[in-house]
Scaffold this active site. Structure first.
Site, PDB file in Angstrom:
ATOM      1  N   ASN A  62       0.824  -1.195   0.000  1.00 17.32           N
ATOM      2  CA  ASN A  62       0.000   0.000   0.000  1.00 17.32           C
ATOM      3  C   ASN A  62       0.866   1.256   0.000  1.00 17.32           C
ATOM      4  OD1 ASN A  62       0.438  -0.980   2.761  1.00 17.32           O
ATOM      5  ND2 ASN A  62      -0.944   0.615   3.482  1.00 17.32           N
ATOM      6  N   GLU A  64       0.271   5.237   0.684  1.00 17.07           N
ATOM      7  CA  GLU A  64      -0.638   6.278   1.155  1.00 17.07           C
ATOM      8  C   GLU A  64      -0.201   7.652   0.666  1.00 17.07           C
ATOM      9  OE1 GLU A  64      -2.125   4.025   5.204  1.00 17.07           O
ATOM     10  OE2 GLU A  64      -0.884   5.824   5.422  1.00 17.07           O
ATOM     11  N   CYS A  73      -4.116   0.659  -2.528  1.00 13.39           N
ATOM     12  CA  CYS A  73      -3.937  -0.563  -1.750  1.00 13.39           C
ATOM     13  C   CYS A  73      -2.911  -1.484  -2.402  1.00 13.39           C
ATOM     14  CB  CYS A  73      -5.254  -1.306  -1.625  1.00 13.39           C
ATOM     15  SG  CYS A  73      -6.566  -0.390  -0.806  1.00 13.39           S
ATOM     16  N   GLU A  75      -3.040  -4.702  -3.003  1.00 15.41           N
ATOM     17  CA  GLU A  75      -3.594  -5.641  -3.971  1.00 15.41           C
ATOM     18  C   GLU A  75      -3.732  -5.006  -5.348  1.00 15.41           C
ATOM     19  OE1 GLU A  75      -5.692  -6.501   0.041  1.00 15.41           O
ATOM     20  OE2 GLU A  75      -4.780  -4.792  -0.998  1.00 15.41           O
ATOM     21  N   CYS A 112     -10.037  -5.207   0.657  1.00 14.31           N
ATOM     22  CA  CYS A 112     -11.151  -4.265   0.777  1.00 14.31           C
ATOM     23  C   CYS A 112     -12.066  -4.392  -0.442  1.00 14.31           C
ATOM     24  CB  CYS A 112     -10.630  -2.833   0.917  1.00 14.31           C
ATOM     25  SG  CYS A 112      -9.978  -2.129  -0.617  1.00 14.31           S
ATOM     26  N   CYS A 115     -10.502  -3.374  -3.848  1.00 13.42           N
ATOM     27  CA  CYS A 115      -9.553  -4.382  -4.335  1.00 13.42           C
ATOM     28  C   CYS A 115     -10.287  -5.627  -4.816  1.00 13.42           C
ATOM     29  CB  CYS A 115      -8.554  -4.738  -3.241  1.00 13.42           C
ATOM     30  SG  CYS A 115      -7.390  -3.390  -2.918  1.00 13.42           S
TER      31      CYS A 115
END
Length: 161
Positions: A62, A64, A73, A75, A112, A115
């Site tokens: 990830n 940010e 993210c 994934e 999530c 993803c």
């Protein structure tokens, strides 16, 4: 009126040592990649590793950003990277691991919703299921044999036809 019942089935492994050897290696790469995540705001680090049919492995973590919606993210970083480098190669498996700098993540942590939707696109396009293994920093590992186990009512290109 009629009812629709949706069920999902998962395999639960007590730890990494119970996984098949190739998946142990894949999850180990996800763990190493997780350590390099850029997560100064959430302190929640995620690593993903994708095994491709050509035996290549693509990783992501990830990333940010102070402008929160601009982050991405692990994934999606990994799957988009796989799609960019190997657009015609089938995904054989995805390994995901998540940890926190503030507490121990011992329960399996699935992808999530965003993803899941991104993985769904690749699973639908390759016309074969993608096994997804996920865990916290320690403890049990869960496996879904397909993204459809995590997102049973997919929104996909067939919705536009």
């Amino acid at each position: 009126m009629e009812k629709l019942t949706v069920q999902s089935e998962f395999e639960i492994y007590e730890g990494l040592q119970e996984l098949p050897e190739d998946i142990q290696d894949l999850m180990s790469l996800a763990v190493e990649t997780r350590k390099n995540a850029y997560a100064p705001y959430s302190n929640f680090k995620v690593g993903a590793a994708i095994l491709l049919a050509n035996k290549e492995v693509v990783v992501g973590n990830n990333q940010e950003n102070a402008s929160f919606p601009s982050g991405l993210c692990a994934e999606r970083v990994a799957i988009y990277h796989a799609g960019a480098r190997f657009p015609e190669v089938r995904i054989k498996a995805i390994a995901i691991t998540a940890s926190s700098d503030k507490y121990v993540t011992s329960a399996p942590i699935p992808p999530c919703g965003a993803c899941r939707q991104a993985i769904a696109e690749y699973e639908i396009n390759q016309e074969s299921p993608i096994p997804i293994y996920f865990m916290g920093a320690v403890g049990k590992v869960m496996k879904s044999n397909s993204l459809k186990g995590l997102l049973p009512l997919l929104f996909d290109k067939n919705n536009f036809i």
